[in-house]
Scaffold this motif. Structure first.
Motif, PDB file in Angstrom:
ATOM      1  N   LEU A  57       0.826  -1.211   0.000  1.00  0.00           N
ATOM      2  CA  LEU A  57       0.000   0.000   0.000  1.00  0.00           C
ATOM      3  C   LEU A  57       0.861   1.262   0.000  1.00  0.00           C
ATOM      4  CD1 LEU A  57      -2.745  -1.171   2.502  1.00  0.00           C
ATOM      5  CD2 LEU A  57      -3.156  -0.492   0.126  1.00  0.00           C
ATOM      6  N   ARG A  58       1.947   1.239   0.748  1.00  0.00           N
ATOM      7  CA  ARG A  58       2.845   2.404   0.798  1.00  0.00           C
ATOM      8  C   ARG A  58       3.586   2.609  -0.513  1.00  0.00           C
ATOM      9  NH1 ARG A  58       5.170   1.619   6.930  1.00  0.00           N
ATOM     10  NH2 ARG A  58       3.486   2.774   7.973  1.00  0.00           N
ATOM     11  N   ARG A  78     -20.496   8.482   9.709  1.00  0.00           N
ATOM     12  CA  ARG A  78     -19.621   9.667   9.684  1.00  0.00           C
ATOM     13  C   ARG A  78     -18.330   9.399  10.473  1.00  0.00           C
ATOM     14  NH1 ARG A  78     -24.767  11.884  10.357  1.00  0.00           N
ATOM     15  NH2 ARG A  78     -25.431  12.900   8.436  1.00  0.00           N
ATOM     16  N   ARG A  79     -18.480   8.756  11.627  1.00  0.00           N
ATOM     17  CA  ARG A  79     -17.288   8.415  12.416  1.00  0.00           C
ATOM     18  C   ARG A  79     -16.395   7.441  11.643  1.00  0.00           C
ATOM     19  NH1 ARG A  79     -21.228   8.447  16.442  1.00  0.00           N
ATOM     20  NH2 ARG A  79     -21.429   6.172  16.427  1.00  0.00           N
ATOM     21  N   GLU A  80     -17.008   6.455  10.975  1.00  0.00           N
ATOM     22  CA  GLU A  80     -16.243   5.494  10.177  1.00  0.00           C
ATOM     23  C   GLU A  80     -15.463   6.192   9.068  1.00  0.00           C
ATOM     24  OE1 GLU A  80     -19.417   1.756  10.591  1.00  0.00           O
ATOM     25  OE2 GLU A  80     -19.438   3.028   8.807  1.00  0.00           O
ATOM     26  N   ALA A  81     -16.105   7.138   8.394  1.00  0.00           N
ATOM     27  CA  ALA A  81     -15.446   7.847   7.287  1.00  0.00           C
ATOM     28  C   ALA A  81     -14.249   8.650   7.782  1.00  0.00           C
ATOM     29  CB  ALA A  81     -16.453   8.760   6.578  1.00  0.00           C
ATOM     30  N   ILE A  82     -14.427   9.354   8.879  1.00  0.00           N
ATOM     31  CA  ILE A  82     -13.320  10.138   9.454  1.00  0.00           C
ATOM     32  C   ILE A  82     -12.180   9.201   9.848  1.00  0.00           C
ATOM     33  CG2 ILE A  82     -12.641  11.549  11.436  1.00  0.00           C
ATOM     34  CD1 ILE A  82     -15.558  12.754  11.274  1.00  0.00           C
ATOM     35  N   MET A  87      -6.815   6.584   9.303  1.00  0.00           N
ATOM     36  CA  MET A  87      -6.000   5.364   9.211  1.00  0.00           C
ATOM     37  C   MET A  87      -5.073   5.410   7.995  1.00  0.00           C
ATOM     38  SD  MET A  87      -6.237   3.137  11.662  1.00  0.00           S
ATOM     39  CE  MET A  87      -5.967   4.629  12.609  1.00  0.00           C
ATOM     40  N   LEU A  88      -5.577   5.857   6.846  1.00  0.00           N
ATOM     41  CA  LEU A  88      -4.718   5.927   5.661  1.00  0.00           C
ATOM     42  C   LEU A  88      -3.582   6.927   5.878  1.00  0.00           C
ATOM     43  CD1 LEU A  88      -7.228   5.658   2.674  1.00  0.00           C
ATOM     44  CD2 LEU A  88      -5.800   3.882   3.684  1.00  0.00           C
ATOM     45  N   ARG A  89      -3.884   8.034   6.538  1.00  0.00           N
ATOM     46  CA  ARG A  89      -2.818   9.008   6.833  1.00  0.00           C
ATOM     47  C   ARG A  89      -1.846   8.451   7.877  1.00  0.00           C
ATOM     48  NH1 ARG A  89      -7.301  12.081   5.720  1.00  0.00           N
ATOM     49  NH2 ARG A  89      -8.037  12.214   7.853  1.00  0.00           N
ATOM     50  N   TYR A  90      -2.371   7.792   8.910  1.00  0.00           N
ATOM     51  CA  TYR A  90      -1.528   7.212   9.954  1.00  0.00           C
ATOM     52  C   TYR A  90      -0.538   6.204   9.364  1.00  0.00           C
ATOM     53  CZ  TYR A  90      -0.152   4.370  13.961  1.00  0.00           C
ATOM     54  OH  TYR A  90       0.581   3.694  14.897  1.00  0.00           O
ATOM     55  N   TRP A  91      -1.013   5.346   8.458  1.00  0.00           N
ATOM     56  CA  TRP A  91      -0.154   4.338   7.846  1.00  0.00           C
ATOM     57  C   TRP A  91       0.696   4.909   6.713  1.00  0.00           C
ATOM     58  CZ3 TRP A  91       0.534   0.791  11.067  1.00  0.00           C
ATOM     59  CH2 TRP A  91      -0.497   0.194  11.781  1.00  0.00           C
ATOM     60  N   LEU A 134     -10.533  -5.695   2.866  1.00  0.00           N
ATOM     61  CA  LEU A 134     -10.290  -5.251   4.235  1.00  0.00           C
ATOM     62  C   LEU A 134     -11.555  -4.672   4.847  1.00  0.00           C
ATOM     63  CD1 LEU A 134      -7.004  -3.200   3.629  1.00  0.00           C
ATOM     64  CD2 LEU A 134      -7.165  -5.497   4.603  1.00  0.00           C
ATOM     65  N   THR A 135     -11.798  -4.998   6.097  1.00  0.00           N
ATOM     66  CA  THR A 135     -12.811  -4.281   6.863  1.00  0.00           C
ATOM     67  C   THR A 135     -12.120  -3.055   7.455  1.00  0.00           C
ATOM     68  OG1 THR A 135     -12.288  -5.429   8.915  1.00  0.00           O
ATOM     69  CG2 THR A 135     -13.992  -6.443   7.483  1.00  0.00           C
ATOM     70  N   LEU A 136     -12.880  -2.171   8.022  1.00  0.00           N
ATOM     71  CA  LEU A 136     -12.290  -1.006   8.684  1.00  0.00           C
ATOM     72  C   LEU A 136     -11.379  -1.465   9.829  1.00  0.00           C
ATOM     73  CD1 LEU A 136     -12.211   2.073   8.633  1.00  0.00           C
ATOM     74  CD2 LEU A 136     -14.238   2.099  10.098  1.00  0.00           C
ATOM     75  N   GLU A 137     -11.773  -2.526  10.514  1.00  0.00           N
ATOM     76  CA  GLU A 137     -10.959  -3.071  11.606  1.00  0.00           C
ATOM     77  C   GLU A 137      -9.627  -3.630  11.070  1.00  0.00           C
ATOM     78  OE1 GLU A 137     -14.234  -3.880  11.086  1.00  0.00           O
ATOM     79  OE2 GLU A 137     -15.038  -2.614  12.704  1.00  0.00           O
ATOM     80  N   ASN A 138      -9.653  -4.305   9.908  1.00  0.00           N
ATOM     81  CA  ASN A 138      -8.410  -4.799   9.301  1.00  0.00           C
ATOM     82  C   ASN A 138      -7.468  -3.636   9.000  1.00  0.00           C
ATOM     83  OD1 ASN A 138     -10.216  -7.095   7.134  1.00  0.00           O
ATOM     84  ND2 ASN A 138      -9.335  -7.538   9.141  1.00  0.00           N
ATOM     85  N   LEU A 139      -8.026  -2.561   8.480  1.00  0.00           N
ATOM     86  CA  LEU A 139      -7.212  -1.393   8.115  1.00  0.00           C
ATOM     87  C   LEU A 139      -6.514  -0.829   9.351  1.00  0.00           C
ATOM     88  CD1 LEU A 139      -6.399   0.517   5.801  1.00  0.00           C
ATOM     89  CD2 LEU A 139      -8.380   1.913   6.396  1.00  0.00           C
ATOM     90  N   ALA A 140      -7.218  -0.819  10.463  1.00  0.00           N
ATOM     91  CA  ALA A 140      -6.649  -0.282  11.705  1.00  0.00           C
ATOM     92  C   ALA A 140      -5.518  -1.157  12.229  1.00  0.00           C
ATOM     93  CB  ALA A 140      -7.737  -0.133  12.763  1.00  0.00           C
ATOM     94  N   ALA A 141      -5.495  -2.433  11.859  1.00  0.00           N
ATOM     95  CA  ALA A 141      -4.524  -3.377  12.410  1.00  0.00           C
ATOM     96  C   ALA A 141      -3.527  -3.859  11.361  1.00  0.00           C
ATOM     97  CB  ALA A 141      -5.274  -4.568  13.014  1.00  0.00           C
TER      98      ALA A 141
END
Length: 182
Positions: free
Chosen positions: A9-10, A48-52, A57-61, A171-178
């Motif tokens: 991804l990077r 809305r919380r999920e979108a934010i 997460m994309l910026r963090y990674w 990926l689920t949103l949870e997968n993205l976070a981990a």
């Protein structure tokens, strides 16, 4: 697997096809009048919380993305993109409405045409070192990209026009976070 995915991804060169965040209950009634948000299912507070969170997460990674985000014309996909990527430009692609329509009772020839066009869209290789993001809708089970969870992402490796694409991972949103924990 995930550490390899994070590196991929990077590196860029992928398309991230994401479904919008969780929407309100109901039925869309505004086909053709997309500016009329009151006649559509819109993002719920959770959506809305999920979108934010998705954008964070994309910026963090440190996953590089194009400055223009492609979205479906529905209010919920536009709002998802604006919340996730507040500093990006939006390109509303009316074709993504057709993907939404795949869930309806379409003649086989129409469904086939929509899938052919969506394949062409997903074959486009982004500029080197960057990823393309599309905010759209889930596909029906066993059709196209298949069912996508709310704010889930299908990571796609485009092979170039006329050469198809490969689904790298869903990926689920949870997968993205981990991404780096496995």
């Amino acid at each position: 697997m995930e550490k390899g995915l994070l590196a991929l991804l990077r590196k860029g060169g992928l398309t991230l096809y994401a479904r919008h965040g969780t929407a309100t209950i109901g039925v869309d009634q505004a086909y053709g009048t997309f500016q009329s948000c009151q006649n559509q299912r819109n993002l719920s507070d959770q959506g809305r919380r999920e979108a934010i969170y998705y954008g964070q997460m994309l910026r963090y990674w440190q996953i590089p993305i194009l400055s223009t985000i492609t979205t479906s014309p529905f209010c919920r996909t536009i709002e998802t993109a604006r919340l996730a990527f507040p500093n990006s430009n939006l390109q509303i692609d009316p074709f993504l409405f057709e993907i939404f329509m795949l869930g309806g009772n379409l003649p086989t020839v129409v469904q086939s045409s929509i899938l052919t066009i969506s394949t062409s869209m997903l074959e486009i290789i982004p500029p080197e070192g960057i990823n393309n993001i599309i905010i759209g809708h889930s596909f029906p089970r066993n059709v196209g990209l298949g069912i996508i969870s709310n704010m889930g992402t299908v990571v796609i490796k485009p092979k170039g026009q006329g050469h198809g694409y490969e689904i790298v991972r869903k990926l689920t949103l949870e997968n993205l976070a981990a991404l780096d924990s496995i």
